[in-house]
Design an enzyme around this catalytic site. Structure first.
Site, PDB file in Angstrom:
ATOM      1  N   TYR A 181       0.830  -1.204   0.000  1.00 17.92           N
ATOM      2  CA  TYR A 181       0.000   0.000   0.000  1.00 17.92           C
ATOM      3  C   TYR A 181       0.863   1.252   0.000  1.00 17.92           C
ATOM      4  O   TYR A 181       2.088   1.185   0.192  1.00 17.92           O
ATOM      5  CB  TYR A 181      -0.951  -0.015   1.195  1.00 17.92           C
ATOM      6  N   ARG A 192       8.182   4.240  -4.730  1.00 17.48           N
ATOM      7  CA  ARG A 192       8.230   3.329  -3.586  1.00 17.48           C
ATOM      8  C   ARG A 192       7.229   2.189  -3.771  1.00 17.48           C
ATOM      9  O   ARG A 192       7.516   1.041  -3.417  1.00 17.48           O
ATOM     10  CB  ARG A 192       7.945   4.089  -2.287  1.00 17.48           C
ATOM     11  N   ARG A 220      -7.589 -20.638  -1.548  1.00 18.61           N
ATOM     12  CA  ARG A 220      -6.528 -20.428  -0.565  1.00 18.61           C
ATOM     13  C   ARG A 220      -5.385 -21.420  -0.720  1.00 18.61           C
ATOM     14  O   ARG A 220      -5.575 -22.635  -0.596  1.00 18.61           O
ATOM     15  CB  ARG A 220      -7.099 -20.517   0.861  1.00 18.61           C
ATOM     16  N   HIS A 263      -0.856 -20.955  -0.263  1.00 21.27           N
ATOM     17  CA  HIS A 263       0.194 -19.957  -0.066  1.00 21.27           C
ATOM     18  C   HIS A 263       0.872 -19.553  -1.370  1.00 21.27           C
ATOM     19  O   HIS A 263       1.153 -18.387  -1.606  1.00 21.27           O
ATOM     20  CB  HIS A 263       1.272 -20.482   0.898  1.00 21.27           C
ATOM     21  N   LYS A 285       6.392  -1.820   1.885  1.00 23.33           N
ATOM     22  CA  LYS A 285       5.213  -1.248   2.565  1.00 23.33           C
ATOM     23  C   LYS A 285       4.064  -2.252   2.452  1.00 23.33           C
ATOM     24  O   LYS A 285       3.140  -2.111   1.643  1.00 23.33           O
ATOM     25  CB  LYS A 285       4.861   0.132   1.978  1.00 23.33           C
ATOM     26  N   GLU A 290      13.131   2.431  13.437  1.00 22.53           N
ATOM     27  CA  GLU A 290      12.134   3.442  13.072  1.00 22.53           C
ATOM     28  C   GLU A 290      11.019   3.397  14.094  1.00 22.53           C
ATOM     29  O   GLU A 290      11.156   2.738  15.132  1.00 22.53           O
ATOM     30  CB  GLU A 290      11.612   3.190  11.652  1.00 22.53           C
ATOM     31  N   LEU A 337      11.241   1.415   6.694  1.00 21.59           N
ATOM     32  CA  LEU A 337      10.563   1.902   5.499  1.00 21.59           C
ATOM     33  C   LEU A 337      11.283   3.168   5.013  1.00 21.59           C
ATOM     34  O   LEU A 337      11.557   4.053   5.822  1.00 21.59           O
ATOM     35  CB  LEU A 337       9.100   2.232   5.822  1.00 21.59           C
TER      36      LEU A 337
HETATM   37  C1  PLP Z   1       6.634   1.732   9.549  1.00 20.08           C
HETATM   38  C2  PLP Z   1       6.649   3.088   8.937  1.00 20.08           C
HETATM   39  N1  PLP Z   1       7.815   3.748   8.850  1.00 20.08           N
HETATM   40  C3  PLP Z   1       7.885   4.981   8.307  1.00 20.08           C
HETATM   41  C4  PLP Z   1       6.746   5.639   7.846  1.00 20.08           C
HETATM   42  C5  PLP Z   1       6.841   7.035   7.278  1.00 20.08           C
HETATM   43  O1  PLP Z   1       6.758   7.029   5.876  1.00 20.08           O
HETATM   44  P1  PLP Z   1       6.193   8.274   5.068  1.00 20.08           P
HETATM   45  O2  PLP Z   1       7.014   9.457   5.475  1.00 20.08           O
HETATM   46  O3  PLP Z   1       6.409   7.919   3.640  1.00 20.08           O
HETATM   47  O4  PLP Z   1       4.766   8.432   5.430  1.00 20.08           O
HETATM   48  C6  PLP Z   1       5.511   4.987   7.897  1.00 20.08           C
HETATM   49  C7  PLP Z   1       4.322   5.658   7.374  1.00 20.08           C
HETATM   50  O5  PLP Z   1       3.216   5.436   7.700  1.00 20.08           O
HETATM   51  C8  PLP Z   1       5.461   3.680   8.453  1.00 20.08           C
HETATM   52  O6  PLP Z   1       4.290   3.013   8.535  1.00 20.08           O
END
Ligand code: PLP
Length: 284
Positions: free
Chosen positions: A30, A49, A97, A99, A144, A176, A200
Site C-alpha cells: 500500500y 516506492r 486459498r 500460499h 510497505k 524506526e 521503510l
Molecule cells: C513503519 C513506517 N515507517 C515509516 C513511515 C513514514 O513514511 P512516510 O514518510 O512515507 O509516510 C511509515 C508511514 O506510515 C510507516 O508506517
C-alpha cells in the site's frame, strides 16, 4: 468516492471477495499519499516506492505511472476536501486459498480518500510522548506491506502507555517507529538511520534530509545506537500524515529539556514552507 478495480464508486457499494489474498494472507502492499490543496505531495516518489514494494513481493505493477497519476487525479477530483489522505492498495487478487502465488489472477486495486487531518496544534507545540519497544518485525521492513500486525501491536503498546509512538530497537540500534521514521539530534547534529531492509524508506524522511542539506543543518546518515537515542537532545518522528513532531518524553523520561528543541522548530518551519511551495505549484 473510492476506486476499485477500474470503477469509481461510493464506498458503500464496494465489495471484495472473501478469498482476496489481501484478506486471507495480508498479501499486498500500500501507499498513503497526502494531498494539499488538491496537489498530491511527492506523487512520483510515492509511485516509485510502490514499484519497489511490488517488486519486493514479486507482484507485477497493474499500472504505469501515467495511469496511476490519472487515477489519483480523478480520485482527488471526486472527493470534497481540498486536503486529503489517499490510501492505495494492491493485493495479489482472488484465488482458492494456497500460499503459493496463483497463476493468471488479476491483482485487486483499491484506492480511497479521507480528509487529511493534521496533527493537533497541541502536539506540534508541546511535542509527544513515545515508548521504546523491541523491533520484532520481519527483515523486509522496506516493503510497505499491508500485513501490519506487528506494527499494530507495537503502536497499541504506545497508546496503552498514553503515548503516540513506539520507537523500535533491534540489537541496540534504532530502526524506526511503528508508523513513522525517527531522527535524533545530538550536539547540534541531526542523525538519521540509513535506509536499509530494517526500515521503510519514508517520503517525509527524504524531505527532512533534503531540507537539512539545503539549509546547512549538520546531519549524518548512519546507524543510531540506543544509547544515542536515550541521551539525545532532541528526537523527532516523521510521517506523511504526522509531518514532523518532536518526541519530548521517551519511556517516561524527558528527551533533552522535555520540550520541542530549537532544531525541531527550525525543521518544522522549513517543512511548512516547503509544503506551501508545493501547494502553490501548478497542478501535476
Ligand atoms: C513503519 C513506517 N515507517 C515509516 C513511515 C513514514 O513514511 P512516510 O514518510 O512515507 O509516510 C511509515 C508511514 O506510515 C510507516 O508506517
Amino acid at each position: 468516492m473510492i476506486y476499485l478495480n477500474g470503477e469509481f464508486i461510493p464506498i458503500e457499494q464496494a465489495r471484495i471477495p472473501v478469498l482476496d489474498r489481501g484478506f486471507i494472507f495480508g498479501d499486498g502492499v500500500y501507499e498513503v499519499i497526502p494531498v494539499y490543496s488538491r496537489h498530491p505531495f511527492r506523487l512520483s516518489e510515492h509511485l516509485r516506492r510502490l514499484r519497489g514494494s511490488l517488486d519486493g513481493i514479486r507482484l507485477g505493477n497493474p499500472h504505469d505511472d501515467a495511469e496511476w497519476t490519472r487515477l489519483v487525479r480523478r480520485l482527488i477530483k471526486l472527493n470534497e476536501p481540498d486536503d486529503q489522505s489517499l490510501y492505495l492498495q494492491v493485493t495479489r487478487g482472488v484465488a482458492k486459498r494456497d500460499h503459493a502465488f496463483p497463476k493468471g489472477v488479476a491483482p485487486t486495486v483499491f484506492m480511497m480518500s479521507n480528509e487529511l487531518s493534521r496533527p493537533p496544534m497541541e502536539q506540534i507545540q508541546n511535542g509527544v510522548g513515545a515508548i521504546t519497544a523491541a523491533d520484532n518485525r520481519w527483515l523486509r521492513c522496506d516493503i510497505k506491506s499491508i500485513a501490519l500486525l506487528p506494527n499494530v501491536l507495537l503502536r497499541q503498546e504506545a497508546v496503552d502507555a498514553g503515548c503516540v509512538e513506539a520507537v523500535l530497537l533491534r540489537e541496540g540500534i534504532m530502526t524506526e517507529g511503528s508508523a513513522s521514521n525517527i531522527f535524533v539530534v545530538n550536539d547540534g547534529v541531526l542523525l538519521a538511520p540509513p535506509k536499509n531492509n530494517l526500515m521503510l524508506p519514508g517520503i517525509t524522511y527524504d524531505v527532512v534530509l533534503e531540507l537539512a542539506q539545503a539549509n546547512g543543518i549538520k546531519h549524518q546518515v548512519r546507524p543510531v545506537a540506543e544509547s544515542e537515542l536515550r541521551g539525545a537532545d532532541e528526537a523527532w518522528l516523521t510521517s506523511s500524515t504526522k509531518e514532523v513532531l518532536a518526541i519530548v518524553r521517551l519511556d517516561g523520561k524527558a528527551v533533552g529539556k522535555g520540550i520541542p528543541g530549537p532544531l525541531f522548530r527550525r525543521m518544522y518551519a522549513l517543512y511548512q514552507d516547503y509544503k506551501e511551495r508545493v501547494m502553490r505549484a501548478p497542478e501535476v
